[in-house]
Design a protein around this motif. Sequence first.
Motif, short mmCIF file in Angstrom:
data_model
loop_
_atom_site.label_atom_id
_atom_site.label_comp_id
_atom_site.label_asym_id
_atom_site.label_seq_id
_atom_site.Cartn_x
_atom_site.Cartn_y
_atom_site.Cartn_z
N PRO A 38 41.53 3.50 44.50
CA PRO A 38 40.73 2.68 45.41
C PRO A 38 39.27 3.09 45.35
N ALA A 39 38.38 2.15 45.30
CA ALA A 39 36.96 2.46 45.25
C ALA A 39 36.52 3.09 46.56
N PRO A 40 35.80 4.23 46.49
CA PRO A 40 35.33 4.84 47.73
C PRO A 40 34.25 4.00 48.36
N PRO A 41 34.06 4.14 49.65
CA PRO A 41 32.99 3.38 50.32
C PRO A 41 31.64 3.71 49.69
N ALA A 42 30.80 2.71 49.54
CA ALA A 42 29.48 2.94 48.96
C ALA A 42 28.64 3.83 49.87
N ALA A 43 28.08 4.87 49.26
CA ALA A 43 27.25 5.79 50.04
C ALA A 43 25.87 5.17 50.27
N ALA A 44 25.34 5.45 51.42
CA ALA A 44 24.00 4.95 51.73
C ALA A 44 22.98 5.62 50.82
N ALA A 45 22.01 4.87 50.35
CA ALA A 45 20.98 5.41 49.48
C ALA A 45 20.16 6.46 50.22
N ASP A 46 19.85 7.53 49.52
CA ASP A 46 19.02 8.59 50.07
C ASP A 46 17.58 8.32 49.63
N PRO A 47 16.71 7.88 50.51
CA PRO A 47 15.35 7.49 50.09
C PRO A 47 14.56 8.65 49.49
N VAL A 48 14.78 9.88 49.98
CA VAL A 48 14.05 11.03 49.44
C VAL A 48 14.51 11.32 48.02
N PHE A 49 15.84 11.26 47.81
CA PHE A 49 16.39 11.47 46.48
C PHE A 49 15.87 10.41 45.52
N GLU A 50 15.89 9.13 45.93
CA GLU A 50 15.44 8.06 45.06
C GLU A 50 13.95 8.17 44.76
N ALA A 51 13.18 8.63 45.74
CA ALA A 51 11.74 8.82 45.50
C ALA A 51 11.53 9.94 44.48
N ALA A 52 12.34 10.99 44.56
CA ALA A 52 12.24 12.08 43.59
C ALA A 52 12.63 11.60 42.20
N ARG A 53 13.66 10.77 42.13
CA ARG A 53 14.07 10.20 40.84
C ARG A 53 12.93 9.38 40.24
N ALA A 54 12.32 8.54 41.08
CA ALA A 54 11.24 7.67 40.60
C ALA A 54 10.06 8.49 40.11
N SER B 132 23.63 23.17 34.78
CA SER B 132 24.22 22.04 34.08
C SER B 132 23.54 21.83 32.74
N VAL B 133 23.84 20.69 32.12
CA VAL B 133 23.34 20.39 30.78
C VAL B 133 21.89 19.93 30.84
N ILE B 134 21.11 20.37 29.87
CA ILE B 134 19.70 19.95 29.77
C ILE B 134 19.66 18.62 29.04
N THR B 135 19.48 17.54 29.79
CA THR B 135 19.50 16.19 29.22
C THR B 135 18.20 15.43 29.44
N GLY B 136 17.42 15.84 30.43
CA GLY B 136 16.24 15.06 30.79
C GLY B 136 16.54 13.94 31.76
N THR B 137 17.82 13.74 32.14
CA THR B 137 18.15 12.72 33.13
C THR B 137 18.15 13.34 34.52
N PHE B 138 17.95 12.51 35.51
CA PHE B 138 17.84 12.98 36.89
C PHE B 138 19.13 12.72 37.64
N GLY B 139 19.66 13.74 38.25
CA GLY B 139 20.87 13.61 39.05
C GLY B 139 20.83 14.60 40.20
N ARG B 140 21.94 14.70 40.90
CA ARG B 140 21.98 15.54 42.09
C ARG B 140 21.77 17.01 41.74
N ARG B 141 22.26 17.47 40.60
CA ARG B 141 22.07 18.88 40.24
C ARG B 141 20.59 19.20 40.04
N THR B 142 19.90 18.31 39.34
CA THR B 142 18.46 18.53 39.14
C THR B 142 17.72 18.51 40.47
N TYR B 143 18.06 17.55 41.30
CA TYR B 143 17.41 17.43 42.61
C TYR B 143 17.63 18.69 43.45
N ASP B 144 18.89 19.13 43.53
CA ASP B 144 19.19 20.33 44.33
C ASP B 144 18.50 21.56 43.76
#
Length: 485
Positions: free
Chosen positions: A37-53, A78-90
């Motif tokens: 079953p698909a989990p409920p969609a998590a609310a977007a974290d504006p601070v995280f998304e701003a950091a990604r941007a 984690s792996v050095i990929t250049g992509t942004f995710g929760r591990r990089t943010y944390d």
Amino acid sequence: MAQRARFAGAAAALALGVLPALAQAQAPTPAQAPARPAPPAAAADPVFEAARAAFEPLPEAERKGLQDALVWTGDYNSVITGTFGRRTYDALLAYQKRAGNPAPGFPDAKTRAAILAAGDAARKAARFTVKSDPASGVVIGVPERLLARRSPQGGGTRWQSADGHVTLDTKSFGTGEADLDALFARVTAPGPDRKVTYKIKRADFLVVTGETATGKSYIRYAAGATGIRGFTIGYDKALGPDVDRLVIAIANSFVPFPDAAEAAPAQVAARSEPGSAKPASSPPAGAVSLPGRGAAPIAIGLVVAPGRVLSSASALETCATPRIAGMAARPVKSDAGRGLALLEVAGLKARASGLTARDSALAPGDAVVVLGADAGGGIAVSSGQSGAGPAGETLYAPLQPGSSGAVVLDREGRLAGLVALYPLAPRLVAGVAPPMSYPLVGGRVAAGFLAENAIPPGPSGGSSGSTLGAVAHGAAGSVVTLTCP
């Protein structure tokens, strides 16, 4: 001591591994999993998304450099990929908090420079050297200050600390000498004093981590055309806080078959960081599967009208009979002076882009999105920066072989230009081309060339957005690869 000896012997018998978090990050997603079953969609974290941007427009070298530096500061595992995710943010937040800035958010340029400097200092303090190991054939990073003792062993090399509490072994098997199934069974076999903490096996690699009462091990093997190669690290648990990050750095540096990587370069890290919104893919920002995937590309093309493809004129200099999606591509017009070519492909099903060209030149330092070649025959999406050279506009980006004609979009999704020329013999590092400068045919020049060939400008400006994927979305279905039979 007896227990330590048993642990060291078990570690030496293995041959390639990672800490569980890193192992999970490097493991590809299974092709098919039981439906849940698909989990409920998590609310977007504006601070995280701003950091990604803020993170994604940075040059790839800086994005990967920040992740690598955070490995050395002990904040990223984690792996050095250049992509942004929760591990990089944390990891960014953890570093800033330790530096006295507890507020969440993306670090400014001064703080990023401090992160890079701290990582460089830690790397140099460890005397971490990425080197070729002729005995096993692999390329691997070795913290030479800690692992000062080096000795040969069958099919590889052993590096060891002066007190023998940390051991790094490389190992290789020729074709037919071993198989992954047997190795996996051996390194995961139950033992009276050893517990397997993580294990995964795929068709071409395995990763196993384990523990004893006093020790830890990281094991990893990869299979290739010339056999099986890997490495093992064994160390005392008491050394974990210091050695764990060395394990991550070693795993990120490991290239099992560098000769194959040179012959068929691929983008680093064929996956996204856990927690990233990017799809698993070869390039840092994702890849788009398009017709013709599978053959090594010689150039990139943009479908500008039904059956018509715009590309670099340099592609036709090395291939008189190019193909797109397996079909013959007939040159309609080639203008070497402007570096552009128009090709016709009867029956091509890819849609016309509908992009409008940017009406002004890029300013030096402008962030752009590039759709270039992927060694697997697809399209790699990456970030880049514009520049200015003696002959006109340039692009600074991590483009891989076959990227002549790579499509460059500004952050509003407009056509900013095409890469005019990709070198026949690019400089490669572990099989991958680092960021370099390339000559760029500007969007206005491309629009003029198309107008001369009765192809009007598109009705839309493409897709703007804060992420690479959002900007690339408008052109993704219209970018194709050229191959040469």
